[in-house]
Scaffold this active site. Structure first.
Site, PDB file in Angstrom:
ATOM      1  N   GLN A  12       0.826  -1.220   0.000  1.00  0.00           N
ATOM      2  CA  GLN A  12       0.000   0.000   0.000  1.00  0.00           C
ATOM      3  C   GLN A  12       0.861   1.271   0.000  1.00  0.00           C
ATOM      4  N   ASP A  13       1.737   1.400   1.005  1.00  0.00           N
ATOM      5  CA  ASP A  13       2.511   2.633   1.138  1.00  0.00           C
ATOM      6  C   ASP A  13       3.529   2.759   0.007  1.00  0.00           C
ATOM      7  N   ALA A  82       7.958  -5.327   4.838  1.00  0.00           N
ATOM      8  CA  ALA A  82       7.854  -5.996   6.138  1.00  0.00           C
ATOM      9  C   ALA A  82       6.806  -7.093   6.052  1.00  0.00           C
ATOM     10  N   SER A  84       3.864  -7.348   7.564  1.00  0.00           N
ATOM     11  CA  SER A  84       3.213  -6.192   8.199  1.00  0.00           C
ATOM     12  C   SER A  84       1.913  -6.534   8.904  1.00  0.00           C
ATOM     13  N   THR A 125       6.409   1.993  13.753  1.00  0.00           N
ATOM     14  CA  THR A 125       4.956   1.855  13.872  1.00  0.00           C
ATOM     15  C   THR A 125       4.439   2.146  15.272  1.00  0.00           C
ATOM     16  N   GLU A 127       2.416   0.380  16.675  1.00  0.00           N
ATOM     17  CA  GLU A 127       2.298  -0.930  17.333  1.00  0.00           C
ATOM     18  C   GLU A 127       3.407  -1.091  18.386  1.00  0.00           C
ATOM     19  N   TYR A 149       5.335  -8.940  16.006  1.00  0.00           N
ATOM     20  CA  TYR A 149       5.559  -7.871  15.012  1.00  0.00           C
ATOM     21  C   TYR A 149       6.068  -6.606  15.710  1.00  0.00           C
ATOM     22  N   LYS A 153       9.666  -4.724  15.279  1.00  0.00           N
ATOM     23  CA  LYS A 153       9.749  -3.330  14.821  1.00  0.00           C
ATOM     24  C   LYS A 153      10.510  -2.445  15.817  1.00  0.00           C
ATOM     25  N   ARG A 184      -5.462  -0.725   0.690  1.00  0.00           N
ATOM     26  CA  ARG A 184      -5.103  -1.462   1.898  1.00  0.00           C
ATOM     27  C   ARG A 184      -5.278  -2.968   1.677  1.00  0.00           C
TER      28      ARG A 184
HETATM   29  P1  NAP Z   1       1.888  -3.871   3.016  1.00  0.00           P
HETATM   30  O1  NAP Z   1       0.831  -3.333   2.126  1.00  0.00           O
HETATM   31  O2  NAP Z   1       1.659  -5.164   3.717  1.00  0.00           O
HETATM   32  O3  NAP Z   1       3.227  -3.977   2.151  1.00  0.00           O
HETATM   33  C1  NAP Z   1       4.347  -4.678   2.628  1.00  0.00           C
HETATM   34  C2  NAP Z   1       5.336  -4.833   1.485  1.00  0.00           C
HETATM   35  O4  NAP Z   1       6.477  -5.563   1.971  1.00  0.00           O
HETATM   36  C3  NAP Z   1       4.796  -5.613   0.274  1.00  0.00           C
HETATM   37  O5  NAP Z   1       5.281  -5.017  -0.895  1.00  0.00           O
HETATM   38  C4  NAP Z   1       5.432  -6.988   0.473  1.00  0.00           C
HETATM   39  O6  NAP Z   1       5.609  -7.701  -0.744  1.00  0.00           O
HETATM   40  C5  NAP Z   1       6.784  -6.583   1.027  1.00  0.00           C
HETATM   41  N1  NAP Z   1       7.475  -7.685   1.702  1.00  0.00           N
HETATM   42  C6  NAP Z   1       6.981  -8.505   2.653  1.00  0.00           C
HETATM   43  N2  NAP Z   1       7.933  -9.394   3.031  1.00  0.00           N
HETATM   44  C7  NAP Z   1       9.044  -9.116   2.311  1.00  0.00           C
HETATM   45  C8  NAP Z   1      10.354  -9.661   2.249  1.00  0.00           C
HETATM   46  N3  NAP Z   1      10.728 -10.698   2.995  1.00  0.00           N
HETATM   47  N4  NAP Z   1      11.246  -9.121   1.383  1.00  0.00           N
HETATM   48  C9  NAP Z   1      10.902  -8.082   0.595  1.00  0.00           C
HETATM   49  N5  NAP Z   1       9.665  -7.522   0.588  1.00  0.00           N
HETATM   50  C10 NAP Z   1       8.751  -8.023   1.451  1.00  0.00           C
HETATM   51  O7  NAP Z   1       2.259  -2.794   4.161  1.00  0.00           O
HETATM   52  P2  NAP Z   1       2.000  -1.230   4.197  1.00  0.00           P
HETATM   53  O8  NAP Z   1       0.715  -0.990   4.883  1.00  0.00           O
HETATM   54  O9  NAP Z   1       2.287  -0.641   2.876  1.00  0.00           O
HETATM   55  O10 NAP Z   1       3.119  -0.784   5.234  1.00  0.00           O
HETATM   56  C11 NAP Z   1       4.416  -0.375   4.804  1.00  0.00           C
HETATM   57  C12 NAP Z   1       5.381  -0.426   5.981  1.00  0.00           C
HETATM   58  O11 NAP Z   1       4.935   0.437   7.013  1.00  0.00           O
HETATM   59  C13 NAP Z   1       5.518  -1.791   6.632  1.00  0.00           C
HETATM   60  O12 NAP Z   1       6.850  -1.920   7.053  1.00  0.00           O
HETATM   61  C14 NAP Z   1       4.593  -1.727   7.828  1.00  0.00           C
HETATM   62  O13 NAP Z   1       5.026  -2.619   8.814  1.00  0.00           O
HETATM   63  C15 NAP Z   1       4.765  -0.277   8.234  1.00  0.00           C
HETATM   64  N6  NAP Z   1       3.632   0.372   8.886  1.00  0.00           N
HETATM   65  C16 NAP Z   1       2.399   0.357   8.300  1.00  0.00           C
HETATM   66  C17 NAP Z   1       1.352   1.034   8.907  1.00  0.00           C
HETATM   67  C18 NAP Z   1      -0.020   1.074   8.295  1.00  0.00           C
HETATM   68  O14 NAP Z   1      -0.970   1.412   9.005  1.00  0.00           O
HETATM   69  N7  NAP Z   1      -0.163   0.777   7.013  1.00  0.00           N
HETATM   70  C19 NAP Z   1       1.572   1.739  10.109  1.00  0.00           C
HETATM   71  C20 NAP Z   1       2.853   1.736  10.649  1.00  0.00           C
HETATM   72  C21 NAP Z   1       3.890   1.074  10.026  1.00  0.00           C
HETATM   73  P3  NAP Z   1       4.441  -8.606  -1.390  1.00  0.00           P
HETATM   74  O15 NAP Z   1       3.664  -7.667  -2.256  1.00  0.00           O
HETATM   75  O16 NAP Z   1       5.192  -9.635  -2.145  1.00  0.00           O
HETATM   76  O17 NAP Z   1       3.643  -9.167  -0.256  1.00  0.00           O
HETATM   77  O1  G4F Z   2      -6.360  -3.621  10.919  1.00  0.00           O
HETATM   78  P1  G4F Z   2      -5.495  -4.344  11.884  1.00  0.00           P
HETATM   79  O2  G4F Z   2      -5.104  -5.736  11.519  1.00  0.00           O
HETATM   80  O3  G4F Z   2      -4.262  -3.407  12.134  1.00  0.00           O
HETATM   81  P2  G4F Z   2      -3.160  -3.338  13.294  1.00  0.00           P
HETATM   82  O4  G4F Z   2      -3.059  -4.598  14.058  1.00  0.00           O
HETATM   83  O5  G4F Z   2      -3.409  -2.101  14.072  1.00  0.00           O
HETATM   84  O6  G4F Z   2      -1.815  -3.200  12.428  1.00  0.00           O
HETATM   85  C1  G4F Z   2      -1.699  -2.244  11.393  1.00  0.00           C
HETATM   86  O7  G4F Z   2      -1.332  -1.004  11.939  1.00  0.00           O
HETATM   87  C2  G4F Z   2      -0.043  -0.993  12.593  1.00  0.00           C
HETATM   88  C3  G4F Z   2       0.159   0.419  13.142  1.00  0.00           C
HETATM   89  O8  G4F Z   2      -0.283   0.472  14.475  1.00  0.00           O
HETATM   90  C4  G4F Z   2       0.996  -1.356  11.560  1.00  0.00           C
HETATM   91  F1  G4F Z   2       2.230  -1.305  12.122  1.00  0.00           F
HETATM   92  C5  G4F Z   2       0.732  -2.735  11.008  1.00  0.00           C
HETATM   93  O9  G4F Z   2       1.673  -3.039   9.994  1.00  0.00           O
HETATM   94  C6  G4F Z   2      -0.667  -2.750  10.393  1.00  0.00           C
HETATM   95  O10 G4F Z   2      -0.661  -1.915   9.261  1.00  0.00           O
HETATM   96  O11 G4F Z   2      -6.225  -4.430  13.311  1.00  0.00           O
HETATM   97  C7  G4F Z   2      -6.694  -3.265  13.956  1.00  0.00           C
HETATM   98  C8  G4F Z   2      -7.528  -3.671  15.160  1.00  0.00           C
HETATM   99  C9  G4F Z   2      -6.870  -4.690  16.080  1.00  0.00           C
HETATM  100  O12 G4F Z   2      -7.054  -4.264  17.417  1.00  0.00           O
HETATM  101  C10 G4F Z   2      -7.649  -5.967  15.858  1.00  0.00           C
HETATM  102  O13 G4F Z   2      -7.754  -6.816  16.976  1.00  0.00           O
HETATM  103  O14 G4F Z   2      -8.717  -4.287  14.675  1.00  0.00           O
HETATM  104  C11 G4F Z   2      -9.020  -5.392  15.497  1.00  0.00           C
HETATM  105  N1  G4F Z   2      -9.846  -6.325  14.742  1.00  0.00           N
HETATM  106  C12 G4F Z   2     -11.106  -6.718  15.102  1.00  0.00           C
HETATM  107  N2  G4F Z   2     -11.566  -7.615  14.230  1.00  0.00           N
HETATM  108  C13 G4F Z   2      -9.502  -6.982  13.627  1.00  0.00           C
HETATM  109  C14 G4F Z   2     -10.590  -7.783  13.299  1.00  0.00           C
HETATM  110  N3  G4F Z   2      -8.383  -6.916  12.881  1.00  0.00           N
HETATM  111  C15 G4F Z   2      -8.335  -7.695  11.768  1.00  0.00           C
HETATM  112  N4  G4F Z   2      -7.239  -7.621  10.984  1.00  0.00           N
HETATM  113  N5  G4F Z   2      -9.383  -8.533  11.420  1.00  0.00           N
HETATM  114  C16 G4F Z   2     -10.530  -8.637  12.150  1.00  0.00           C
HETATM  115  O15 G4F Z   2     -11.456  -9.384  11.833  1.00  0.00           O
END
Ligand code: NAP
Ligand code: G4F
Length: 337
Positions: A12-13, A82, A84, A125, A127, A149, A153, A184
């Site tokens: 996504q990002d 990651a 993720s 993050t 998290e 996770y 991180k 997403r």
């Molecule tokens: P995402 O959509 O899950 O994207 C993760 C990316 O990492 C995908 O391109 C995935 O490739 C790649 N990847 C996974 N394992 C890998 C590996 N072993 N080697 C190389 N590439 C790998 O995550 P996102 O939401 O864009 O988040 C981007 C970053 O920000 C992550 O590090 C996440 O932990 C961090 N983050 C996200 C949030 C959030 O709310 N979105 C908040 C805080 C921090 P594939 O396409 O092959 O799966």
């Molecule tokens: O959408 P989530 O899976 O996101 P979570 O765990 O907050 O993680 C995401 O944000 C982090 C930043 O704080 C990133 F670092 C991480 O890579 C990722 O992008 O869950 C959000 C909340 C949790 O409390 C979970 O228990 O939603 C609650 N939830 C309730 N029902 C659920 C569900 N989560 C998921 N995935 N699926 C459910 O059915």
């Protein structure tokens, strides 16, 4: 023209950041791990798949990282790749540590050797705050991760600070609170909700099955957050910054906002495992709790204080929670049409 390398460019990002950097005139390279069918759908949806150069890249493979950093003359390196998904990290704790913790030091140590002048961004993050020690959370809040996770991180975060302080690398860490978008991943709760509701609105009858409805998240729009990442790397000195909206919302309220966008009128009944939501207009059951989605340990309350980013980077989130829920629900509904 500057050159940037983005790990996780297919995520996504990564996709939103690649688009932003292309608009700013960058040459953009990205890392893609080897899978049987490379998934570049997000880059295609943003119309940029043919404008970026992709390289085989895996966080878990040191020699591959070394060769990639040797091959691409980059000015900026964004580490967004990651494992993720927090929920999966209890099933894959060793792999999560290898990718999300060791992967970061593999990159930093290679940059230190080959390209010490390149600027580095680490995707930290909220998290990491886990069992929150302070409300709202800011850069100085004590970390207390609650998932494998989060623990991985925390290592990535501290090793980034350590390489900045030990070797003078321009290495910054963005402590980003949850950010969502129509791109997403479908397993994250917001997208799971908007996709499930869109299917119901298109005539489906399977309710969305969710876990902890009382968890709260500080949700923003991913497009705003990648702008913050870029701004961090344009500063004279590297540092760590929280990016957040400062507004926290329950899963239940996000569900309601998305349902309203699709014309539903919800009636909530029951509590905990017995909680359900029904659409008064159609009589359809649209949500039921399934304990399968509970986590072994939960992060209940995330709310960020992004004052430092506002003051030093001039960064502001532009999309509020209702607009975000509407944008995602509408996008899924339109796509299904
Ligand atoms: P995402 O959509 O899950 O994207 C993760 C990316 O990492 C995908 O391109 C995935 O490739 C790649 N990847 C996974 N394992 C890998 C590996 N072993 N080697 C190389 N590439 C790998 O995550 P996102 O939401 O864009 O988040 C981007 C970053 O920000 C992550 O590090 C996440 O932990 C961090 N983050 C996200 C949030 C959030 O709310 N979105 C908040 C805080 C921090 P594939 O396409 O092959 O799966
Ligand atoms: O959408 P989530 O899976 O996101 P979570 O765990 O907050 O993680 C995401 O944000 C982090 C930043 O704080 C990133 F670092 C991480 O890579 C990722 O992008 O869950 C959000 C909340 C949790 O409390 C979970 O228990 O939603 C609650 N939830 C309730 N029902 C659920 C569900 N989560 C998921 N995935 N699926 C459910 O059915």
């Amino acid at each position: 023209m500057k050159t940037a390398f983005i790990t996780g460019i297919t995520g996504q990002d990564g996709a939103y950041l690649a688009k932003l950097l292309l608009e700013k005139g960058y040459e953009v390279h990205g890392g893609v791990r080897r899978i049987s069918q490379p998934e570049t759908v997000r880059l295609e949806l943003l119309g940029i798949a043919d404008q970026v150069t992709l390289h085989e890249f895996d966080l878990t493979e040191q020699n591959n990282i070394f060769r990639t950093i040797q091959a691409v003359e980059m000015d900026e390196f964004y580490n967004l790749a990651a494992q993720s998904f927090v929920g999966a990290s209890w099933d894959l704790p060793v792999y999560t540590a290898d990718a999300d913790a060791m992967g970061v030091v593999r990159i930093l140590d290679t940059l230190r050797t080959l390209r010490p002048e390149a600027r580095f961004y680490q995707a930290s993050t909220s998290e990491m705050f886990g069992l929150v020690q302070e409300v709202p959370q800011k850069e100085t809040t004590r970390l207390y991760p609650r998932s494998p996770y989060g623990v991985a991180k925390v290592y990535g975060h501290y090793i980034t600070m350590n390489y900045r302080e030990s070797f003078g690398l321009h290495a910054s860490s963005g402590i980003l609170f949850n950010h969502e978008s129509p791109l997403r991943g479908k397993e994250f709760v917001t997208r799971k909700i908007t996709l499930g509701l869109a299917q119901l609105a298109r005539g489906g009858d399977a309710p969305v099955e969710l876990g902890n409805m009382d968890a709260r998240r500080d949700w923003g729009f991913a497009g705003d957050y990648v702008e913050g990442m870029w701004r961090m790397l344009q500063q004279d000195d590297a540092d760590d910054y929280v990016l957040a909206t400062g507004v926290t919302t329950t899963i239940r309220d996000f569900f309601t906002f998305a349902a309203e966008e699709l014309g539903m009128d919800l009636e909530w009944t029951g509590e905990a495992e017995g909680e359900t939501a029904t659409d008064r207009k159609t009589g359809k059951l649209v949500m039921k709790v399934n304990p399968k989605f509970y986590r072994p340990a939960e992060v209940d309350l995330l709310i960020g204080d992004a004052s430092k980013a506002r003051t030093q980077l001039g960064w502001e989130p532009k999309v509020d929670i209702r607009s975000l829920a509407s944008m995602m629900a509408k996008s899924d509904f339109d796509a299904l049409g």
